[in-house]
Scaffold this active site. Structure first.
Site, PDB file in Angstrom:
ATOM      1  N   SER B 245      23.857 163.031   3.386  1.00 36.03           N
ATOM      2  CA  SER B 245      22.541 163.349   2.855  1.00 36.03           C
ATOM      3  C   SER B 245      22.452 162.795   1.444  1.00 36.03           C
ATOM      4  CB  SER B 245      22.355 164.869   2.849  1.00 36.03           C
ATOM      5  OG  SER B 245      21.394 165.238   1.890  1.00 36.03           O
ATOM      6  N   ARG B 284      -7.096 142.979  40.785  1.00 35.58           N
ATOM      7  CA  ARG B 284      -6.389 142.980  39.495  1.00 35.58           C
ATOM      8  C   ARG B 284      -7.097 143.928  38.550  1.00 35.58           C
ATOM      9  NH1 ARG B 284      -5.172 137.598  36.669  1.00 35.58           N
ATOM     10  NH2 ARG B 284      -4.625 137.260  38.856  1.00 35.58           N
TER      11      ARG B 284
END
Lengths: 411, 411, 411, 411
Positions: B245, B284
């Site tokens: 950290s 399509r």
């Protein structure tokens, strides 16, 4: 859930953990006990699941020593998870039946309309000719693939769950595996390698298979809605009285297809909820598992409704082959542009052929003439029926696969 | 996409539609042509897909007559769909490799910790003892089931797509089926019954299999995060420098598990998008198909990342067996309540046993004493190691299944 | 992120926590430092977020004592969250600009076609006449409502985040609130009541507003696709070269609308991911927060693309008023059924009127005659232009609201 | 729906379209008619929505001429959409009430525990001290922001819908706008600029506001579940009998929090369904609109349940301040690492301070000593209570905002 408790008791007897007579008494109570769902729900508030009060009621209904063996070895989740599998199997059976009928209808359409020419539409623009038989064949294949998939899920994904409080079956001593095996066998569910209480692959796969089925149904339904449009009008739903409007008596809405689509559209979010619930905490989830319960039921219900609606739509479908032919003429021959290009390619090369046809198309549109008229002298515009490629052969393949699936299913 | 165009040309030659030399010239151009993706993207704006400009570039790169045979028989969607299958196969191979390594690591943990006792936790409350070996075995089974599933998808779901403008392969005359068969064979993809341009079961199933895999990974990751908590601290990620950290140097975050979980959490919404795209219009789709492209890539990328992170987390995992034992004592014996109840059931009956133990537990909590102390004189509280049911047997089953899968995979 | 670090340093100076000269040095470094994103990504693997390596690079770029004040008071999440707000603001500005242009185009269409009669279609069946002006007005209102909504989000939802390691701003002593206020002011972001590190309402609302915008755009796009169908052909996208097909030169695909729709269809799943990430653990999430990062970017990108495509589609839209009129005649008067019923209601009552018209419609369909012909002698079938209700008035309302919104926006 | 039909009739009278006495007769029938939902559902199959059979029943219940004015001017969608708004308002009122009670409980906790120190946890690792008051304050702000948001939605998003067959209100002649205005006024719903039949921003925004509320509740619930873990045990649900386990009497499951979380986890997928339904076809959708019906009810139901559960969890929450203090000592001072670094920064510079503390932390972990012990001679490790930054001030801000919202709500 009662069916599960009954099978559990008998399995314990099978494995020598519970006296046979006691197990029979429990199983008998399970088959006769009547539960009030609303009251059970109310009583579930304190424990967060309905099994605790159910076991309480069941225990009260079993006389004597046998009562002490109710729910033996199990935890609430075992009962709920296994019950969910049983309910899902019944749901799948209903879905499979409707899909089978729908597929048969699609097969009939494919066969009957093998030669019926219509416009193929891509991005909703007329592109090249196809046959309605091929369109129906693609519905057929989708339905049959869904059937095969769901049948596989029914056989291999639905499994018994029995792990006890945290997956060790500790309260059954060293008989846990034997009881679990008997339990799966009695319920005719797959026996998992190990308990799956927080490994949610099975409910997740069940959910995705339902979602994929609904999606396939939705795709057929969307085709039906589009082909039913006032301006296209190539198919119509045949149900009498169907689709009536309160204020517009002339309309014939594609109600079954619209309803199928509405059901299908609700499934992806539910599948996401099931997948999202997969990360479950350690030996029992704090929220994720509980979020599966109604979601899975809803998915089964919606997929079942979609299957029923599409069955109705396809079995009653009215086909207007004349209109299909007329619509194909709407573009005054432009729908044959690819065909002309293809026929000119050998002599001119593809580039030159493409350019020539492109110019011809543009001229036809601008001058409001047919493509044949514009190209007269240069080349001929063939009839749509001569430009269907292997549509017929593909229909045969779809029908053959349908036949094969039917034979397999009846075995 | 170029790989697809190359295979298409060669397949056309196989079926006698295109001269072999021309096909070779096209295939050769496909393997050497370099495409600038940004420019291709820019050129795609007008047509709405990248295949049109790609074919233009490819045609320009092919000399002479052969140029006229580029993209022969195909439509844009054929190329994009088949290319998506090829890319997906590569992605699946990467995922499968990482899952395999992760499963091996889980198997080692399961084997090594078969006897390591820890608290089983349900709804994040300590419930009964389990072994860490069983926990690792449940990770193992989930990973192996995901592997088997993805291998099946790789084999059977990934398929070639070749249908031409609207599914009839019309521009190939009567050679369509032959070309399509050669095409699938050359790309080593499954050959579908008929073209699947608007039947999206394959991409949908691929997506759900990826999502289910990510969900299984996420579940393991969640376990790791929970077991790594400061207050639990039973496992830790072993990577050096991992989890640092910026302002709190003492923290050792479960970075790999957190990252795996973050990837997994993003997949359900993407699977929903893929399912939602299934209803596609006629020959399509006008939107649905296009919405699949990036979504599928994203799903593969995220599942791949999740697999890599969980591999790293499991291969480097540090186990604190001492802490597991200590945590088990936190409840001062309450975690053995079910064991005591079970042991008393034979003599007292389940109801009475349950009541007695419940009273004992309440008293232990209220008076801050151990359960053993409270129940002294009535019964003994056994050691957790004696209440593990069939945990060991289940670990064996998981390991045996892992071995079998490995043998199958290596065949 | 550098912009955030710069503002943070200056805010610390504002509150007397950091010497002004040091803050200036940091801010200056922030504005000149160049970061390699790929390298930053690589360096982020160990910590699970990109802020740690960024701060390291920034610290190295700041000379002397000032380096010690880099990132003062903040945690990684503060920087990432606030940076996400800044990026989102830029994205919103782009979306708002395109939506504004699209709305102006819709307003012009609404105004120009106030009297243009066309078929209104419900469930894709012709129902009653409407005007194209009203259709455009409904697009306009949707776009304007989206604009107002996004402007509100930009103003009130985007907020600074500064809480330090766990929300107390402890490393700033008693100056935390003062620094946070200066920080928000300098970045021109809303100042929240308290830090929102694990209260994810803001990113979630931002996401849903984007999703709602995309949904509204998608609805317009769907209308355009449907009205562009070969069989309807009432509108067409005007872009030159737009919509060309590789093999079918005659097609004019609605590429912009299809693309807008494809973008829109991908947003609901992403919004779900953002909502799903809301439950975050205690003072920083272990997975949920991290899953927001790319998801939010993707949502902004897709909504922005959808806005751009719909802008292009609407500004170039070509309207075929003649075809609208022709399509209205397709039903041979049936589209006027409701009008006839309404006109007969006063004399016959609604039930009798409805029955009479229903019979007439059925007869017209069966005999292939016009409704007027069938009802001749009984009643007249009015012209569609006489049955438009308050369409014109509604267009006025939409235009007035658009004008008002424009004035408000320009203030 | 009957309430809507009644208001419609009266509005028609207000605008002079229907005789007042007839309108009164209809309104009266609407308030007394009893509908059998199951039968209505059955009768809806043919038309695909329940309004047609409802209108039939209502018409039959109205005597004489008035019957001819039932449903005057409206289409099915007008009735369903407006009814959905009315139902949603009632649902919001229930949610708002429970959220208000929950917020009051959170406010009490924030006030009472302003000074209660506990470990702040990021990525589930202890990071720095916070106060439980601040944690409760962050819950409070989230609940209050949700309340403000829902109140705004209730006021401005819920709107009447009246457009007739296709949005022109044609059957009302030139009185359409007047009727629509009266209709909104009578139902006390917002009057939209124009009908919104296929512009679904309102239901979508309602859905996302519900989803965001559920997400905020879920976040609080997750905190409660985590703080209730056996190994953390800082809070417990207070309900008597709550959380009992069937086989483990010692467990005290966080049933209310788990249930709230389970409800919340189901909402993102439903919000996605609502957003996904936004693209609706022309003047009435063929599937999307129908998919909203049950989805919206489900969202309201789940958000309402989540609100009720969190209300119960918060109002009965038991806090163990002693345990909070003990847990803070678990890391032997490491949780104060940032504090030590901060205190050393002035003398050593941040880099050197960070390195010194990092070394100290590592040594403390390796040697099993406290950080204070390791750093003795170098520096002191302050008490957690001295490193709380502006936690107290932030609690004040949250309480003040709560007070202000309460005053606003009571106005």
């Amino acid at each position: 859930m009662l069916e599960v408790e009954g099978a559990l008791a008998l399995s314990c007897a099978d494995a020598g953990v519970v006296p046979r007579a006691d197990a029979d008494a429990i199983a008998s109570a399970c088959s006769t006990l009547r539960i009030d769902p609303a009251q059970l729900g109310e009583e579930s508030r304190g424990t967060g699941n309905p099994v605790v009060p159910l076991v309480r009621q069941l225990t009260a209904a079993v006389a004597g020593e046998a009562a002490g063996h109710v729910h033996r070895g199990a935890t609430s989740q075992d009962v709920l998870d296994t019950a969910a599998m049983l309910v899902s199997r019944r749901a799948l059976d209903a879905v499979l039946a409707d899909l089978g009928t729908a597929a048969d209808a699609a097969a009939r359409l494919a066969e009957a309309h093998r030669e019926t020419v219509m416009a193929g539409r891509t991005l909703l623009q007329q592109a090249v000719p196809v046959t309605f038989g091929l369109v129906a064949a693609s519905w057929l294949v989708a339905l049959d693939e869904a059937r095969a998939d769901l049948a596989d899920v029914r056989e291999n994904v639905l499994a018994a769950q029995l792990g006890g409080a945290a997956g060790t079956l500790a309260s059954l001593g060293d008989r846990g595996v034997a009881v679990a095996a008997a339990f799966a066998r009695r319920l005719d569910l797959a026996e998992p390698t190990i308990p799956w209480h927080t490994s949610r692959r099975r409910p997740a796969r069940l959910a995705s298979a339902l979602g994929e089925t609904a999606g396939s149904i939705g795709s057929i339904a969307l085709d039906l809605v589009l082909l039913s449009q006032t301006e296209v009008a190539e198919v119509a739903e045949g149900g009498s009285g169907q689709g009536a409007s309160s204020t517009m008596p002339h309309k014939r809405n594609a109600v079954a297809a619209v309803s199928a689509l509405a059901c299908a559209r609700r499934t992806p979010g539910l599948v996401a909820t099931m997948l999202d619930a997969m990360p479950q905490e350690l030996q029992r989830a704090a929220g994720g598992w509980q979020s599966e319960w109604e979601t899975l039921s809803e998915l089964a219900r919606l997929t079942g409704s979609a299957a029923l609606w599409i069955r109705d739509a396809l079995t009653g479908l009215v086909i207007d082959t004349e209109r299909m032919r007329q619509n194909l003429e709407l573009t005054q021959g432009l729908v044959m542009a690819e065909a002309v290009t293809t026929s000119l390619t050998d002599s001119l090369g593809r580039g030159a052929a493409h350019d020539l046809v492109e110019r011809g198309c543009r001229q036809a549109v601008e001058e409001g003439r047919t493509l044949a008229d514009v190209l007269a002298g240069t080349t001929e515009v063939p009839d749509p029926t001569s430009y269907l490629g292997v549509a017929g052969e593909l229909v045969e393949r779809a029908l053959a696969a349908h036949l094969a699936l039917g034979k397999e299913a009846s075995r």
